[in-house]
Scaffold this motif. Structure first.
Motif, PDB file in Angstrom:
ATOM      1  N   LEU A   1       0.822  -1.209   0.000  1.00  0.00           N
ATOM      2  CA  LEU A   1       0.000   0.000   0.000  1.00  0.00           C
ATOM      3  C   LEU A   1       0.854   1.255   0.000  1.00  0.00           C
ATOM      4  O   LEU A   1       0.531   2.255  -0.652  1.00  0.00           O
ATOM      5  CB  LEU A   1      -0.934  -0.009   1.217  1.00  0.00           C
ATOM      6  CG  LEU A   1      -1.917   1.162   1.348  1.00  0.00           C
ATOM      7  CD1 LEU A   1      -2.755   1.312   0.086  1.00  0.00           C
ATOM      8  CD2 LEU A   1      -2.817   0.965   2.553  1.00  0.00           C
TER       9      LEU A   1
ATOM     10  N   THR B   1       0.156   4.624  -5.548  1.00  0.00           N
ATOM     11  CA  THR B   1      -0.352   5.989  -5.495  1.00  0.00           C
ATOM     12  C   THR B   1      -1.263   6.254  -6.694  1.00  0.00           C
ATOM     13  O   THR B   1      -1.077   5.676  -7.773  1.00  0.00           O
ATOM     14  CB  THR B   1       0.808   7.003  -5.484  1.00  0.00           C
ATOM     15  OG1 THR B   1       0.286   8.324  -5.366  1.00  0.00           O
ATOM     16  CG2 THR B   1       1.645   6.901  -6.744  1.00  0.00           C
TER      17      THR B   1
ATOM     18  N   LEU C   1      -4.600   4.168   7.335  1.00  0.00           N
ATOM     19  CA  LEU C   1      -3.857   4.348   6.088  1.00  0.00           C
ATOM     20  C   LEU C   1      -4.791   4.683   4.926  1.00  0.00           C
ATOM     21  O   LEU C   1      -4.438   5.469   4.048  1.00  0.00           O
ATOM     22  CB  LEU C   1      -3.043   3.091   5.774  1.00  0.00           C
ATOM     23  CG  LEU C   1      -1.895   2.794   6.747  1.00  0.00           C
ATOM     24  CD1 LEU C   1      -1.214   1.474   6.402  1.00  0.00           C
ATOM     25  CD2 LEU C   1      -0.871   3.932   6.728  1.00  0.00           C
TER      26      LEU C   1
ATOM     27  N   SER D   1      -4.749   8.123   2.441  1.00  0.00           N
ATOM     28  CA  SER D   1      -4.226   7.701   1.141  1.00  0.00           C
ATOM     29  C   SER D   1      -4.706   8.598  -0.004  1.00  0.00           C
ATOM     30  O   SER D   1      -5.781   9.198   0.061  1.00  0.00           O
ATOM     31  CB  SER D   1      -4.653   6.251   0.862  1.00  0.00           C
ATOM     32  OG  SER D   1      -4.255   5.843  -0.403  1.00  0.00           O
ATOM     33  N   ASP D   2      -3.900   8.662  -1.082  1.00  0.00           N
ATOM     34  CA  ASP D   2      -4.337   9.370  -2.281  1.00  0.00           C
ATOM     35  C   ASP D   2      -4.802   8.378  -3.346  1.00  0.00           C
ATOM     36  O   ASP D   2      -4.779   8.658  -4.545  1.00  0.00           O
ATOM     37  CB  ASP D   2      -3.229  10.271  -2.836  1.00  0.00           C
ATOM     38  CG  ASP D   2      -2.021   9.486  -3.316  1.00  0.00           C
ATOM     39  OD1 ASP D   2      -1.928   8.293  -2.982  1.00  0.00           O
ATOM     40  OD2 ASP D   2      -1.172  10.072  -4.020  1.00  0.00           O
ATOM     41  N   ASN D   3      -5.244   7.201  -2.898  1.00  0.00           N
ATOM     42  CA  ASN D   3      -5.848   6.198  -3.772  1.00  0.00           C
ATOM     43  C   ASN D   3      -7.352   6.128  -3.530  1.00  0.00           C
ATOM     44  O   ASN D   3      -7.850   6.593  -2.503  1.00  0.00           O
ATOM     45  CB  ASN D   3      -5.244   4.812  -3.491  1.00  0.00           C
ATOM     46  CG  ASN D   3      -3.757   4.750  -3.767  1.00  0.00           C
ATOM     47  OD1 ASN D   3      -3.322   4.874  -4.908  1.00  0.00           O
ATOM     48  ND2 ASN D   3      -2.955   4.582  -2.713  1.00  0.00           N
TER      49      ASN D   3
ATOM     50  N   ARG E   1      -7.114  12.409  -0.488  1.00  0.00           N
ATOM     51  CA  ARG E   1      -6.049  12.411   0.512  1.00  0.00           C
ATOM     52  C   ARG E   1      -6.309  13.462   1.587  1.00  0.00           C
ATOM     53  O   ARG E   1      -5.901  13.316   2.744  1.00  0.00           O
ATOM     54  CB  ARG E   1      -4.703  12.674  -0.159  1.00  0.00           C
ATOM     55  CG  ARG E   1      -3.517  12.477   0.770  1.00  0.00           C
ATOM     56  CD  ARG E   1      -2.221  12.437   0.003  1.00  0.00           C
ATOM     57  NE  ARG E   1      -1.154  11.850   0.796  1.00  0.00           N
ATOM     58  CZ  ARG E   1      -0.004  11.448   0.300  1.00  0.00           C
ATOM     59  NH1 ARG E   1       0.224  11.548  -0.994  1.00  0.00           N
ATOM     60  NH2 ARG E   1       0.916  10.930   1.081  1.00  0.00           N
TER      61      ARG E   1
END
Length: 324
Positions: A74, A78, A99, A103-105, A271
């Protein structure tokens, strides 16, 4: 990560075609409905490419995550859409939730379990159905949306009791509407044990209106939908959030947000904001911070928001509810 993405996954035998537009999407359904097949196909395509016999079409990379070394994996991914099956034990862990929020996912979880540590929308929970010879995603909780959407303006809903999830500004606002209608309004003070709290007010006669922030209420939707389906005198109203509603009625000076409200996914960075509820709170706060009269606070509502101008605009916006 921002934006909406169309994902097409297909082989000679099956095809999935759907759109992802928020940081968290839930695919749910009984065993054998096709959730795991979808993720297996994406995994095979990542490993073997076209030799897998799978085609994956998306303008954003589609990845999968498994138990083995998931945290390290992980950390290296990205701006991708990550698909995770319910068989992975880390899915319900606090560490994983932390997380995901940072996250930027985007994430797609195939699970039948609720994930209370994650703020996901009731509008991004999907089930599976068979259409011809292909599988395709459909909204799982259409019965709730239909209950809300099928209320005609002629019929209307005439609540005799109002219950809000919010205990701060949102509660103040709906308490004022209820007071003007001469009915009681109580707060659930959050999502925890919501069905138990609804049961505590079961003895109240007449139609009960339950108001929640739809943008972060997904984890409770299954339990509440089952409860509401048995309680014929209960209606669920789930706007994105109270702040979203205030922006939508468009009466606050210098706060026009039409383009954002039409396509929030193009403006909300996953994010930076764990849910759209957080974004609309920040948006309203920023747009009013220089105006001492309209300055918005989530904890305490300024008196101007209880003025006839705002109250009447909100009543028109919630046109299916009889507030007068």
């Amino acid at each position: 990560m921002k934006g909406a993405y169309r994902v097409i996954v297909e082989t000679r035998k099956v095809k999935y075609d759907f759109r992802i537009k928020r940081n968290i999407t839930i695919f749910t359904g009984d065993s054998g409905s096709g959730k795991t097949v979808l993720i297996d196909l994406i995994r095979e395509y990542r490993r073997f490419g076209s030799d897998s016999g799978v085609s994956v079409s998306c303008s954003c990379p589609c990845r999968t995550l498994d138990n083995e070394d998931w945290e390290h994996q992980l950390g290296e991914i990205t701006k991708s859409i990550i698909f995770i099956d319910e068989g992975n034990r880390f899915l319900i862990s606090k560490k994983f939730a932390e997380l995901v929020i940072k996250s930027d996912n985007y994430f797609v979880f195939a699970t039948r379990e609720k994930l209370p540590m994650l703020p996901y929308s009731i509008h991004e929970i999907y089930g599976f159905r068979k259409s011809g010879k292909f599988h395709e995603a459909k909204q799982k909780y259409n019965e709730i949306y239909h209950l809300y959407g099928e209320i005609s303006e002629k019929e209307g809903i005439d609540p005799k009791f109002v219950i809000t999830e919010d205990s701060n500004s949102g509660f103040e606002f709906f308490a004022e509407l209820s007071k003007q209608k001469n009915i009681e309004c109580v707060s659930l003070k959050g999502k925890s044990n919501i069905v138990k709290k609804l049961e505590d007010n079961q003895g109240v006669e007449g139609k009960k209106l339950v108001i929640v922030d739809g943008a972060a209420f997904g984890s409770e939707m299954k339990d509440v939908s089952e409860y509401v389906s048995v309680e014929n005198n209960m209606i669920l109203y789930a706007p994105e959030s109270f702040e979203w509603m205030l922006l939508s009625i468009n009466v606050i000076p210098d706060s026009n947000s039409t383009s954002i409200l039409q396509q929030p996914e193009e403006y909300i960075d996953s994010r930076e904001y764990a849910s759209w509820e957080q974004y609309f709170t920040r948006l309203l706060t920023d747009k009013t911070k220089e105006n001492p009269v309209w300055c918005y606070s989530k904890k305490k509502l300024s008196k101007v928001y209880l003025s006839a101008k705002v109250i009447n605009a909100a009543k028109r916006f919630m046109k299916f509810i009889i507030w007068d």
